[in-house]
Design an enzyme around this catalytic site. Structure first.
Site, PDB file in Angstrom:
ATOM      1  CG  HIS A  51      -0.246  -0.174   2.530  1.00  0.00           C
ATOM      2  ND1 HIS A  51       0.512   0.821   3.119  1.00  0.00           N
ATOM      3  CD2 HIS A  51      -0.166  -1.230   3.361  1.00  0.00           C
ATOM      4  CE1 HIS A  51       0.996   0.371   4.259  1.00  0.00           C
ATOM      5  NE2 HIS A  51       0.628  -0.883   4.432  1.00  0.00           N
TER       6      HIS A  51
HETATM    7  P1  TYD Z   1      -1.585  -2.605   7.463  1.00  0.00           P
HETATM    8  O1  TYD Z   1      -1.134  -1.181   7.544  1.00  0.00           O
HETATM    9  O2  TYD Z   1      -2.278  -3.007   6.205  1.00  0.00           O
HETATM   10  O3  TYD Z   1      -0.358  -3.586   7.723  1.00  0.00           O
HETATM   11  P2  TYD Z   1       0.954  -3.905   6.849  1.00  0.00           P
HETATM   12  O4  TYD Z   1       1.267  -2.705   6.039  1.00  0.00           O
HETATM   13  O5  TYD Z   1       2.004  -4.192   7.850  1.00  0.00           O
HETATM   14  O6  TYD Z   1       0.705  -5.110   6.018  1.00  0.00           O
HETATM   15  O7  TYD Z   1      -2.512  -2.913   8.713  1.00  0.00           O
HETATM   16  C1  TYD Z   1      -2.984  -4.206   8.989  1.00  0.00           C
HETATM   17  C2  TYD Z   1      -4.244  -4.080   9.846  1.00  0.00           C
HETATM   18  O8  TYD Z   1      -3.947  -3.467  11.100  1.00  0.00           O
HETATM   19  C3  TYD Z   1      -5.337  -3.248   9.190  1.00  0.00           C
HETATM   20  O9  TYD Z   1      -6.592  -3.886   9.459  1.00  0.00           O
HETATM   21  C4  TYD Z   1      -5.297  -1.941   9.930  1.00  0.00           C
HETATM   22  C5  TYD Z   1      -4.753  -2.296  11.287  1.00  0.00           C
HETATM   23  N1  TYD Z   1      -3.898  -1.239  11.872  1.00  0.00           N
HETATM   24  C6  TYD Z   1      -4.361  -0.491  12.932  1.00  0.00           C
HETATM   25  O10 TYD Z   1      -5.488  -0.677  13.425  1.00  0.00           O
HETATM   26  N2  TYD Z   1      -3.538   0.488  13.462  1.00  0.00           N
HETATM   27  C7  TYD Z   1      -2.303   0.736  12.954  1.00  0.00           C
HETATM   28  O11 TYD Z   1      -1.577   1.632  13.466  1.00  0.00           O
HETATM   29  C8  TYD Z   1      -1.850  -0.036  11.833  1.00  0.00           C
HETATM   30  C9  TYD Z   1      -0.493   0.204  11.230  1.00  0.00           C
HETATM   31  C10 TYD Z   1      -2.673  -1.014  11.324  1.00  0.00           C
END
Ligand code: TYD
Length: 142
Positions: A51
């Site tokens: 992302h």
């Molecule tokens: P995501 O940012 O997509 O993780 P990565 O980039 O590491 O693959 O986040 C994964 C899940 O966690 C998504 O459902 C959102 C949640 N999340 C939070 O609730 N708070 C946060 O600070 C972060 C980074 C993610």
């Protein structure tokens, strides 16, 4: 732009009892820290990220073990290998990122400039690319 993303070396207080590194928001990194999160217990072969963010700035550190981060600004792609806790990768807004090649037991810590906000994400690569092109068109001086 990828040129605005960079590896930042942090102060390291070397001590026979164990080394110490510190990071001060706005001093060692170009933003105030509003949130910290970390990835851990990552199974072998897993990939995270996938992302981009509209406004969020981040600094990623391999607190333990190692992993790779692939950055893509829509024009250029670059792979970084992080494997030390005394430096990190600064990521400016509008950069698509993937994190992979996690070693076992690795911990990926992220310092972030804002609270979590799902509206700040581009989770679709084609939508991200379309907006990168839009921004670069808007900044073109005719
Ligand atoms: P995501 O940012 O997509 O993780 P990565 O980039 O590491 O693959 O986040 C994964 C899940 O966690 C998504 O459902 C959102 C949640 N999340 C939070 O609730 N708070 C946060 O600070 C972060 C980074 C993610």
């Amino acid at each position: 732009m990828i040129v605005n993303c960079k590896i930042i070396d942090f102060p390291k207080i070397v001590d026979p009892r164990g080394n110490l590194t510190f990071i001060e928001g706005g001093r060692h990194i170009p933003f105030e820290i509003q949130r910290v999160y970390y990835l851990y217990d990552v199974p072998g072969g897993a990939e995270r990220g996938g992302h981009a963010h509209k406004e969020l700035q981040q600094l990623i550190i391999a607190m333990s073990g190692s992993f790779d981060i692939v950055l893509n600004d829509g024009y250029e792609q670059k792979r970084y290998h992080l494997n030390r806790s005394y430096y990190g990768l600064y990521i400016c807004p509008m950069i698509w990122r993937e994190i992979d090649n996690f070693s076992s037991g690795s911990v990926c810590m992220v310092l972030a400039s804002t609270f979590y906000d799902e509206a700040d994400y581009y989770r679709n690569y084609h939508e991200f690319i379309a907006n990168v092109r839009l921004e670069s068109d808007e900044s073109t001086i005719y």
